[in-house]
Scaffold this motif. Structure first.
Motif, PDB file in Angstrom:
ATOM      1  N   THR A   3       0.655  -1.228  -0.139  1.00 28.00           N
ATOM      2  CA  THR A   3      -0.168   0.207   0.161  1.00 28.00           C
ATOM      3  C   THR A   3       0.758   1.418  -0.137  1.00 28.00           C
ATOM      4  N   MET A   5      -0.257   4.042   1.387  1.00 28.19           N
ATOM      5  CA  MET A   5      -1.095   4.663   2.393  1.00 28.19           C
ATOM      6  C   MET A   5       0.438   4.319   3.818  1.00 28.19           C
ATOM      7  N   GLU A   7       0.490   4.741   8.099  1.00 25.39           N
ATOM      8  CA  GLU A   7      -0.902   4.749   8.826  1.00 25.39           C
ATOM      9  C   GLU A   7      -0.617   5.700  10.254  1.00 25.39           C
ATOM     10  N   ARG A  10      -0.379  11.072   7.065  1.00 22.81           N
ATOM     11  CA  ARG A  10      -1.613  11.494   6.061  1.00 22.81           C
ATOM     12  C   ARG A  10      -1.001  11.760   4.688  1.00 22.81           C
ATOM     13  N   PHE A  11      -1.915  10.762   3.458  1.00 24.04           N
ATOM     14  CA  PHE A  11      -0.963  10.704   2.225  1.00 24.04           C
ATOM     15  C   PHE A  11      -1.096  11.838   1.643  1.00 24.04           C
ATOM     16  N   GLU A  82      -8.548  13.508   5.754  1.00 26.34           N
ATOM     17  CA  GLU A  82      -7.438  13.235   6.263  1.00 26.34           C
ATOM     18  C   GLU A  82      -7.014  13.774   8.030  1.00 26.34           C
TER      19      GLU A  82
END
Length: 268
Positions: A3, A5, A7, A10-11, A82
């Motif tokens: 992924t 992403m 954790e 925030r992307f 987000e």
């Protein structure tokens, strides 16, 4: 499973939990963020990536953040998503708009209690026919703040009601430049007949995210205050109007509304 992403971070916003407060003011323009943050105590820049410029500071002892959303629903929805994941739960959009109802003059404030879903992002969150509405407590705080900051003369008044959220700025300004211009004009005329106050681009998406992400017992609260830059319908009719690019009163309204919400929340 692979992924992109993270954790912890925030992307898109490049923030993590603890970086922002529960109260967030959402301008569109990244350049407006430090101007709003100047009303906070000890404000510092937390992150800047793409259209997202984020500051956090304090207001009445509570952490408050300011995050730009860019233009339009998709980027605004990403920001709210987000920010919620980072701990925020109360959002006030502060932006600009073009007046529709003839009672609106350039410089007036509009408190957006609901938004016409004439854009696409809200349909990724809400079913057809479900309204995109603001939180009552946030709307009340904004209306109370606007009343404090307003007068009786055109250009210094405030209104509370429904706004129009769209995806195409130039669809409003120049519908004849579109292959579906007649459809755009027909819908616009219907909004005018229904008393829609003003037109903007983000409220419907922001409110939609807030509605869907309110999962008991955590409630996500969203509202918005818009400065009318001018009135498109008054202009068409060669009626008197004001033209402004000053959104200072709208910013002050958002700041004051956060103060009122902080006071009320401390009592609950």
């Amino acid at each position: 499973m692979a992924t992109i992403m993270n954790e912890n971070e925030r992307f898109h916003l490049k923030i993590k939990k603890g970086d922002v407060g529960r109260y967030v003011i959402l301008p569109g323009d990244p350049g407006r963020v430090p101007k709003i943050a100047a009303y906070l105590d000890n404000a510092v820049q937390i992150a800047q990536n793409r259209e997202y410029n984020i500051y956090s500071g304090y207001l009445n002892g509570e952490k408050v953040s300011v995050c730009s959303t860019g233009i339009g629903g998709p980027s605004a929805a990403i920001a709210v998503e987000e920010l919620i994941d980072s701990g925020a739960d109360t959002f006030i959009r502060v932006g600009t708009s073009g007046g529709i109802d003839l009672s609106v003059f350039g410089g007036d404030l509009i408190i957006a209690e609901a938004a016409i879903r004439a854009e696409g992002t809200s349909y990724e969150y809400l079913p057809q026919g479900y309204p995109s509405v603001a939180d009552f407590a946030v709307t009340t705080a904004l209306a109370d703040a606007a009343k404090e900051l307003s007068g009786a003369e055109p250009g210094n008044r405030y209104h509370v009601g429904v706004v129009h959220s769209k995806d195409s700025f130039y669809g409003e300004v120049n519908p004849d430049g579109s292959a579906v211009g007649e459809n755009i004009k027909s819908r616009w005329d219907s909004y005018f007949k229904c008393g829609c106050l003003t037109s903007e681009m983000e409220c419907a998406a922001i409110y939609a995210v807030g509605l869907v992400r309110s999962v008991f017992p955590k409630k996500i609260r969203c509202g918005g205050v818009l400065t009318a830059l001018w009135n498109a319908e008054r202009s068409k009719r060669d009626m008197p109007d004001n033209i402004t690019d000053d959104s200072t009163r709208g910013i002050k309204c958002a700041i004051r509304a956060v103060e009122l919400l902080i006071e009320k929340d401390k009592l609950n």
